[in-house]
Design a protein around this motif. Structure first.
Motif, PDB file in Angstrom:
ATOM      1  N   MET A  49      -3.992   4.433  -2.824  1.00 23.45           N
ATOM      2  CA  MET A  49      -3.816   5.843  -3.204  1.00 23.45           C
ATOM      3  C   MET A  49      -3.294   5.964  -4.628  1.00 23.45           C
ATOM      4  SD  MET A  49      -2.517   7.962   0.120  1.00 23.45           S
ATOM      5  CE  MET A  49      -1.202   6.874   0.609  1.00 23.45           C
ATOM      6  N   LEU A  50      -2.330   5.111  -4.995  1.00 22.01           N
ATOM      7  CA  LEU A  50      -1.803   5.162  -6.357  1.00 22.01           C
ATOM      8  C   LEU A  50      -2.882   4.807  -7.379  1.00 22.01           C
ATOM      9  CD1 LEU A  50       1.708   3.534  -5.891  1.00 22.01           C
ATOM     10  CD2 LEU A  50       1.246   5.881  -6.607  1.00 22.01           C
ATOM     11  N   ALA A  51      -3.715   3.835  -7.042  1.00 18.73           N
ATOM     12  CA  ALA A  51      -4.772   3.434  -7.971  1.00 18.73           C
ATOM     13  C   ALA A  51      -5.840   4.514  -8.082  1.00 18.73           C
ATOM     14  CB  ALA A  51      -5.390   2.120  -7.516  1.00 18.73           C
ATOM     15  N   ASN A  52      -6.209   5.110  -6.964  1.00 20.07           N
ATOM     16  CA  ASN A  52      -7.281   6.115  -6.981  1.00 20.07           C
ATOM     17  C   ASN A  52      -6.815   7.474  -7.459  1.00 20.07           C
ATOM     18  OD1 ASN A  52      -9.258   4.388  -6.073  1.00 20.07           O
ATOM     19  ND2 ASN A  52      -8.922   4.866  -3.934  1.00 20.07           N
ATOM     20  N   LEU A  53      -5.664   7.907  -7.001  1.00 23.35           N
ATOM     21  CA  LEU A  53      -5.198   9.258  -7.305  1.00 23.35           C
ATOM     22  C   LEU A  53      -4.117   9.302  -8.379  1.00 23.35           C
ATOM     23  CD1 LEU A  53      -4.968  10.535  -3.620  1.00 23.35           C
ATOM     24  CD2 LEU A  53      -6.853  10.838  -5.225  1.00 23.35           C
ATOM     25  N   GLY A  54      -3.437   8.188  -8.567  1.00 28.50           N
ATOM     26  CA  GLY A  54      -2.315   8.165  -9.499  1.00 28.50           C
ATOM     27  C   GLY A  54      -2.639   7.612 -10.866  1.00 28.50           C
ATOM     28  N   ASP A  55      -3.914   7.357 -11.110  1.00 27.39           N
ATOM     29  CA  ASP A  55      -4.357   6.876 -12.414  1.00 27.39           C
ATOM     30  C   ASP A  55      -3.625   5.603 -12.832  1.00 27.39           C
ATOM     31  OD1 ASP A  55      -6.061   7.066 -14.611  1.00 27.39           O
ATOM     32  OD2 ASP A  55      -4.532   8.080 -15.825  1.00 27.39           O
ATOM     33  N   LYS A  56      -3.491   4.666 -11.884  1.00 26.68           N
ATOM     34  CA  LYS A  56      -2.860   3.381 -12.176  1.00 26.68           C
ATOM     35  C   LYS A  56      -3.875   2.266 -11.939  1.00 26.68           C
ATOM     36  CE  LYS A  56       1.882   4.590 -10.933  1.00 26.68           C
ATOM     37  NZ  LYS A  56       2.387   4.601 -12.287  1.00 26.68           N
ATOM     38  N   SER A  57      -3.679   1.165 -12.643  1.00 28.31           N
ATOM     39  CA  SER A  57      -4.520  -0.003 -12.377  1.00 28.31           C
ATOM     40  C   SER A  57      -4.073  -0.608 -11.044  1.00 28.31           C
ATOM     41  CB  SER A  57      -4.353  -1.043 -13.492  1.00 28.31           C
ATOM     42  OG  SER A  57      -3.068  -1.632 -13.417  1.00 28.31           O
ATOM     43  N   ALA A  58      -4.878  -1.490 -10.512  1.00 33.26           N
ATOM     44  CA  ALA A  58      -4.519  -2.137  -9.242  1.00 33.26           C
ATOM     45  C   ALA A  58      -3.203  -2.897  -9.381  1.00 33.26           C
ATOM     46  CB  ALA A  58      -5.637  -3.075  -8.801  1.00 33.26           C
ATOM     47  N   GLU A  59      -3.029  -3.582 -10.491  1.00 42.37           N
ATOM     48  CA  GLU A  59      -1.797  -4.344 -10.714  1.00 42.37           C
ATOM     49  C   GLU A  59      -0.584  -3.423 -10.808  1.00 42.37           C
ATOM     50  OE1 GLU A  59      -4.571  -4.728 -12.615  1.00 42.37           O
ATOM     51  OE2 GLU A  59      -5.256  -6.639 -11.810  1.00 42.37           O
ATOM     52  N   GLU A  60      -0.736  -2.308 -11.517  1.00 40.46           N
ATOM     53  CA  GLU A  60       0.365  -1.343 -11.638  1.00 40.46           C
ATOM     54  C   GLU A  60       0.701  -0.729 -10.283  1.00 40.46           C
ATOM     55  OE1 GLU A  60      -0.185   0.542 -16.086  1.00 40.46           O
ATOM     56  OE2 GLU A  60      -1.549   1.189 -14.498  1.00 40.46           O
ATOM     57  N   ALA A  61      -0.325  -0.413  -9.510  1.00 38.32           N
ATOM     58  CA  ALA A  61      -0.108   0.197  -8.200  1.00 38.32           C
ATOM     59  C   ALA A  61       0.641  -0.749  -7.273  1.00 38.32           C
ATOM     60  CB  ALA A  61      -1.443   0.606  -7.582  1.00 38.32           C
ATOM     61  N   LEU A  62       0.222  -2.022  -7.226  1.00 39.54           N
ATOM     62  CA  LEU A  62       0.919  -2.999  -6.379  1.00 39.54           C
ATOM     63  C   LEU A  62       2.356  -3.207  -6.841  1.00 39.54           C
ATOM     64  CD1 LEU A  62      -1.761  -5.726  -5.655  1.00 39.54           C
ATOM     65  CD2 LEU A  62      -0.650  -4.212  -4.013  1.00 39.54           C
ATOM     66  N   ALA A  63       2.555  -3.281  -8.152  1.00 43.41           N
ATOM     67  CA  ALA A  63       3.912  -3.460  -8.679  1.00 43.41           C
ATOM     68  C   ALA A  63       4.797  -2.273  -8.305  1.00 43.41           C
ATOM     69  CB  ALA A  63       3.870  -3.645 -10.187  1.00 43.41           C
ATOM     70  N   CYS A  64       4.244  -1.076  -8.374  1.00 44.45           N
ATOM     71  CA  CYS A  64       4.993   0.130  -8.028  1.00 44.45           C
ATOM     72  C   CYS A  64       5.381   0.122  -6.545  1.00 44.45           C
ATOM     73  CB  CYS A  64       4.169   1.361  -8.364  1.00 44.45           C
ATOM     74  SG  CYS A  64       5.017   2.912  -8.042  1.00 44.45           S
ATOM     75  N   VAL A  65       4.419  -0.218  -5.705  1.00 45.12           N
ATOM     76  CA  VAL A  65       4.681  -0.253  -4.266  1.00 45.12           C
ATOM     77  C   VAL A  65       5.733  -1.313  -3.948  1.00 45.12           C
ATOM     78  CG1 VAL A  65       3.672  -0.803  -2.013  1.00 45.12           C
ATOM     79  CG2 VAL A  65       2.462   0.695  -3.588  1.00 45.12           C
ATOM     80  N   GLU A  66       5.582  -2.484  -4.535  1.00 45.05           N
ATOM     81  CA  GLU A  66       6.541  -3.555  -4.280  1.00 45.05           C
ATOM     82  C   GLU A  66       7.936  -3.168  -4.770  1.00 45.05           C
ATOM     83  OE1 GLU A  66       4.731  -6.936  -6.134  1.00 45.05           O
ATOM     84  OE2 GLU A  66       3.300  -7.195  -4.492  1.00 45.05           O
ATOM     85  N   ASP A  67       8.000  -2.470  -5.915  1.00 46.25           N
ATOM     86  CA  ASP A  67       9.288  -2.030  -6.448  1.00 46.25           C
ATOM     87  C   ASP A  67       9.935  -1.001  -5.524  1.00 46.25           C
ATOM     88  OD1 ASP A  67      11.354  -1.784  -8.470  1.00 46.25           O
ATOM     89  OD2 ASP A  67      10.463   0.180  -8.896  1.00 46.25           O
ATOM     90  N   LYS A  68       9.150  -0.031  -5.062  1.00 48.83           N
ATOM     91  CA  LYS A  68       9.695   1.046  -4.225  1.00 48.83           C
ATOM     92  C   LYS A  68      10.068   0.562  -2.830  1.00 48.83           C
ATOM     93  CE  LYS A  68       9.133   4.395  -7.166  1.00 48.83           C
ATOM     94  NZ  LYS A  68      10.254   4.800  -7.963  1.00 48.83           N
ATOM     95  N   LEU A  69       9.253  -0.342  -2.257  1.00 49.59           N
ATOM     96  CA  LEU A  69       9.505  -0.803  -0.901  1.00 49.59           C
ATOM     97  C   LEU A  69      10.406  -2.037  -0.848  1.00 49.59           C
ATOM     98  CD1 LEU A  69       5.968  -0.349   0.701  1.00 49.59           C
ATOM     99  CD2 LEU A  69       7.919   1.199   0.789  1.00 49.59           C
TER     100      LEU A  69
END
Length: 58
Positions: free
Chosen positions: A34-54
């Motif tokens: 969802m972050l990659a598709n809707l949040g205008d993030k790359s796959a790497e950025e999206a995974l890093a964000c999820v890992e940081d938040k969770l």
């Protein structure tokens, strides 16, 4: 279909733990997609964000 645990040699606790782990990983992946598709993030950025938040490795 009913699983008879005594015949499989697998405990109900182990199956529950594995199911919970699978659901948790799915939640991480779904959020990253969802972050990659809707949040205008790359796959790497999206995974890093999820890992940081969770606070866990997805």
């Amino acid at each position: 279909m009913e699983i008879v645990f005594s015949e499989t040699g697998v405990s109900a606790d182990l199956l529950e733990a594995k199911a919970n782990e699978a659901v948790s990983r799915f939640d991480c992946c779904a959020l990253a997609v969802m972050l990659a598709n809707l949040g205008d993030k790359s796959a790497e950025e999206a995974l890093a964000c999820v890992e940081d938040k969770l606070g866990r490795n997805c």
